[in-house]
Design a protein around this motif. Structure first.
Motif, short mmCIF file in Angstrom:
data_model
loop_
_atom_site.label_atom_id
_atom_site.label_comp_id
_atom_site.label_asym_id
_atom_site.label_seq_id
_atom_site.Cartn_x
_atom_site.Cartn_y
_atom_site.Cartn_z
N ALA A 96 10.10 8.95 -83.96
CA ALA A 96 9.77 10.14 -84.75
C ALA A 96 8.93 11.12 -83.94
CB ALA A 96 9.02 9.73 -86.02
N GLU A 97 7.98 10.60 -83.18
CA GLU A 97 7.14 11.47 -82.34
C GLU A 97 7.97 12.13 -81.24
OE1 GLU A 97 2.97 8.94 -82.84
OE2 GLU A 97 4.35 8.51 -81.19
N TRP A 98 8.88 11.38 -80.67
CA TRP A 98 9.74 11.92 -79.61
C TRP A 98 10.63 13.03 -80.15
CZ3 TRP A 98 9.41 11.44 -74.54
CH2 TRP A 98 10.49 11.81 -73.75
N LYS A 99 11.13 12.84 -81.34
CA LYS A 99 12.00 13.86 -81.95
C LYS A 99 11.23 15.15 -82.18
CE LYS A 99 15.27 12.40 -84.50
NZ LYS A 99 16.46 12.86 -83.74
N LYS A 100 9.95 15.04 -82.56
CA LYS A 100 9.14 16.24 -82.76
C LYS A 100 8.96 17.01 -81.45
CE LYS A 100 6.51 14.70 -86.78
NZ LYS A 100 5.15 14.32 -87.30
N LEU A 101 8.94 16.29 -80.35
CA LEU A 101 8.84 16.94 -79.05
C LEU A 101 10.03 17.86 -78.82
CD1 LEU A 101 7.12 16.97 -76.41
CD2 LEU A 101 8.59 15.12 -75.59
N GLY A 102 11.23 17.36 -79.12
CA GLY A 102 12.42 18.19 -78.99
C GLY A 102 12.44 19.35 -79.98
N GLU A 103 11.96 19.09 -81.19
CA GLU A 103 11.93 20.15 -82.20
C GLU A 103 10.99 21.27 -81.79
OE1 GLU A 103 10.80 17.96 -85.62
OE2 GLU A 103 12.83 17.21 -86.03
N HIS A 104 9.89 20.92 -81.14
CA HIS A 104 8.96 21.96 -80.67
C HIS A 104 9.66 22.90 -79.69
CE1 HIS A 104 5.04 23.66 -79.48
NE2 HIS A 104 5.61 23.78 -78.29
N GLY A 105 10.47 22.32 -78.82
CA GLY A 105 11.15 23.14 -77.83
C GLY A 105 12.11 24.15 -78.42
N MET A 106 12.69 23.81 -79.57
CA MET A 106 13.68 24.69 -80.19
C MET A 106 13.08 25.60 -81.25
SD MET A 106 16.41 23.97 -78.55
CE MET A 106 17.61 24.87 -79.54
N ALA A 107 11.83 25.34 -81.65
CA ALA A 107 11.28 26.01 -82.84
C ALA A 107 11.23 27.53 -82.70
CB ALA A 107 9.88 25.46 -83.13
N SER A 108 10.90 28.04 -81.51
CA SER A 108 10.78 29.49 -81.37
C SER A 108 12.01 30.11 -80.71
CB SER A 108 9.54 29.83 -80.53
OG SER A 108 9.70 29.39 -79.20
N THR A 109 13.04 29.32 -80.48
CA THR A 109 14.27 29.86 -79.91
C THR A 109 15.01 30.68 -80.98
OG1 THR A 109 14.50 27.96 -78.43
CG2 THR A 109 16.48 29.28 -78.81
N PRO A 110 15.37 31.92 -80.69
CA PRO A 110 16.12 32.70 -81.69
C PRO A 110 17.36 31.95 -82.16
CG PRO A 110 15.45 34.09 -79.85
CD PRO A 110 15.12 32.69 -79.45
N LYS A 111 17.63 32.02 -83.46
CA LYS A 111 18.74 31.25 -84.01
C LYS A 111 20.06 31.56 -83.31
CE LYS A 111 16.87 30.39 -88.62
NZ LYS A 111 17.07 30.56 -90.09
N LYS A 112 20.22 32.81 -82.89
CA LYS A 112 21.48 33.18 -82.25
C LYS A 112 21.66 32.48 -80.91
CE LYS A 112 19.68 37.29 -79.86
NZ LYS A 112 19.89 36.75 -78.51
#
Length: 222
Positions: free
Chosen positions: A144-160
């Motif tokens: 679960a902690e590892w997955k949050k690491l990946g989510e952080h990387g994508m969080a501010s990426t524009p949806k497009k």
């Protein structure tokens, strides 16, 4: 515990794109602002992805390893943090030079040299991270902690841009690992994103690299 295979996949994408980037800049004819704008946009996206990737490690990975891995982590995590500072300095120089070149297509040699320095620091860091940090992450970081690491990387990426970034990462990725990355997504995304992402990256690579299939560098290339 953490399935760290997706980090090898991400590193392969970063190695490939940052390896190709200095020559892409050098190949832009001085004054060709159209091509400079296109390559500049690509460079900006890669710099954003890299910055967010390392920011996530600084905030979420290093503190956990410091806390849990004891003596096994102390020296190597400190080295990782030092390398991140060096990479960030090189990244800042690229970010400083990029707008002027992007708008005028002048000063490409200076920008390409800065990108070479960034690439060299990044490649050294990723090699050490794979050798020393990922085995620790498998032992001391939860899934679960590892997955949050990946989510952080994508969080501010524009949806497009998300399909493009995922396609860029999946280009050299194993399908099993791709499926694991998308495991928590809704079913339509799990089914469609591998197709859409690869198509978006193929179209992008044709514009940037002149081919839909740029050279695969591999996760463990040096």
């Amino acid at each position: 515990m953490a399935d760290i295979r997706d980090m090898y996949m991400a590193h392969a994408a970063l190695r490939r794109e940052f390896d190709l980037l200095p020559q892409l800049v050098r190949d832009v004819t001085p004054g060709d602002t159209g091509r400079a704008a296109l390559v500049g946009e690509h460079t900006e996206l890669l710099c954003h992805v890299l910055h967010r990737h390392h920011e996530g490690e600084d905030l979420q990975l290093w503190p956990r390893l410091h806390e849990r891995a004891g003596a096994a982590a102390e020296a190597i995590v400190s080295t990782m943090e030092t390398q991140h500072h060096a990479i960030e300095e090189a990244h800042a120089e690229v970010v400083r030079l990029l707008p002027g070149w992007r708008g005028t297509a002048q000063g490409g040699a200076e920008l390409a040299d800065a990108l070479e320095r960034l690439r060299a620091a990044l490649v050294e860091h990723m090699a050490m991270e794979e050798q020393e940090i990922l085995p620790l992450a498998e032992k001391y970081v939860t899934a679960a902690e590892w997955k949050k690491l990946g989510e952080h990387g994508m969080a501010s990426t524009p949806k497009k841009d998300i399909p493009l970034v995922l396609g860029m990462v999946m280009y050299e990725g194993d399908r099993e690992v791709v499926n694991e990355v998308l495991a928590d997504a809704p079913l339509p995304i799990r089914l469609l994103m591998p197709i859409i992402g690869r198509r978006r990256y193929a179209a992008h690579a044709r514009r940037i690299h002149g081919t839909a299939t740029p050279p695969r560098i591999g996760a463990n290339a040096r």
